[in-house]
Design an enzyme around this catalytic site. Structure first.
Site: not given
Length: 221
Positions: A68-70
């Protein structure tokens, strides 16, 4: 935020304030994007060992070897996409479903595809729980887009390609915008904003990033 600083009962407002402050300090300034990110609880999309770190500005592992991207990168990409209320958006790389949930607060309809069936199933469950009825999630080879529902006002790709994929460029409406990480390795990638013009495509380099690679085919998972 360390484990000892993890939010306790009654600190939800402070936690949200810190989260939004971190986004603004990293360049996410669009009020509609900030409101959408405030409305979507990232904690619902991070499970298991890393759940307590859901509100830190960092990428986290999710099943199927994905991430999950920052949040700040999600915010920058969403901001660059400049989604309008009547837009139809294609997301390539559903992952946890976090990005699609944010887009659902900004667009008329969101189509999101992923090569991992498990990720799509779990994201669909979350979308139902959150009442996000304007998201259509499916397992598909995202590198070819969704020709049957094209063209799209906006396209966002959450995996890195060597070049902006031709099939996706072709499915972008005139005046449409695509945001895609581009790079030949996981160490040298740049976020690119592509705008389709009557005369061709305009490319704008936004910032260095690191994403998992965009792969063809559908996974067995």
């Amino acid at each position: 935020m360390s484990e000892n600083d993890a939010p306790q009962d009654g600190s939800a407002a402070e936690q949200k304030m810190r989260f939004l402050f971190a986004l603004r300090s990293r360049g996410v300034t669009d009020s509609r994007v900030l409101s959408a990110m405030e409305a979507v609880d990232r904690g619902l999309f991070v499970r298991g060992l890393f759940a307590e770190r859901a509100y830190e500005d960092m990428p986290l592992p999710i099943p199927c070897g994905q991430t999950i991207s920052q949040p700040s990168v999600v915010g920058i990409m969403t901001q660059a996409l400049n989604v309008q209320p009547r837009d139809t958006v294609l997301e390539v790389g559903t992952g946890s479903g976090y990005q699609a949930a944010i887009l659902a607060h900004l667009a008329r309809r969101v189509y999101t595809v992923d090569r991992h069936r498990r990720l799509v199933r779990e994201a669909q469950e979350l979308f139902r729980e959150l009442g996000l009825v304007n998201i259509v999630a499916m397992s598909a080879d995202g590198s070819f887009g969704l020709p049957e529902t094209a063209p799209f006002d906006r396209i966002i790709v959450t995996a890195a390609a060597e070049d902006p994929p031709g099939p996706l460029l072709a499915q972008l409406k005139l005046g449409g915008i695509m945001v895609v990480p581009v790079g030949q390795s996981d160490t040298v990638q740049h976020l690119i904003k592509v705008t389709r013009l009557a005369t061709g495509y305009d490319y704008e380099e936004l910032r260095p990033v690191r994403f998992v690679p965009l792969l063809e085919g559908i996974s067995s998972e």
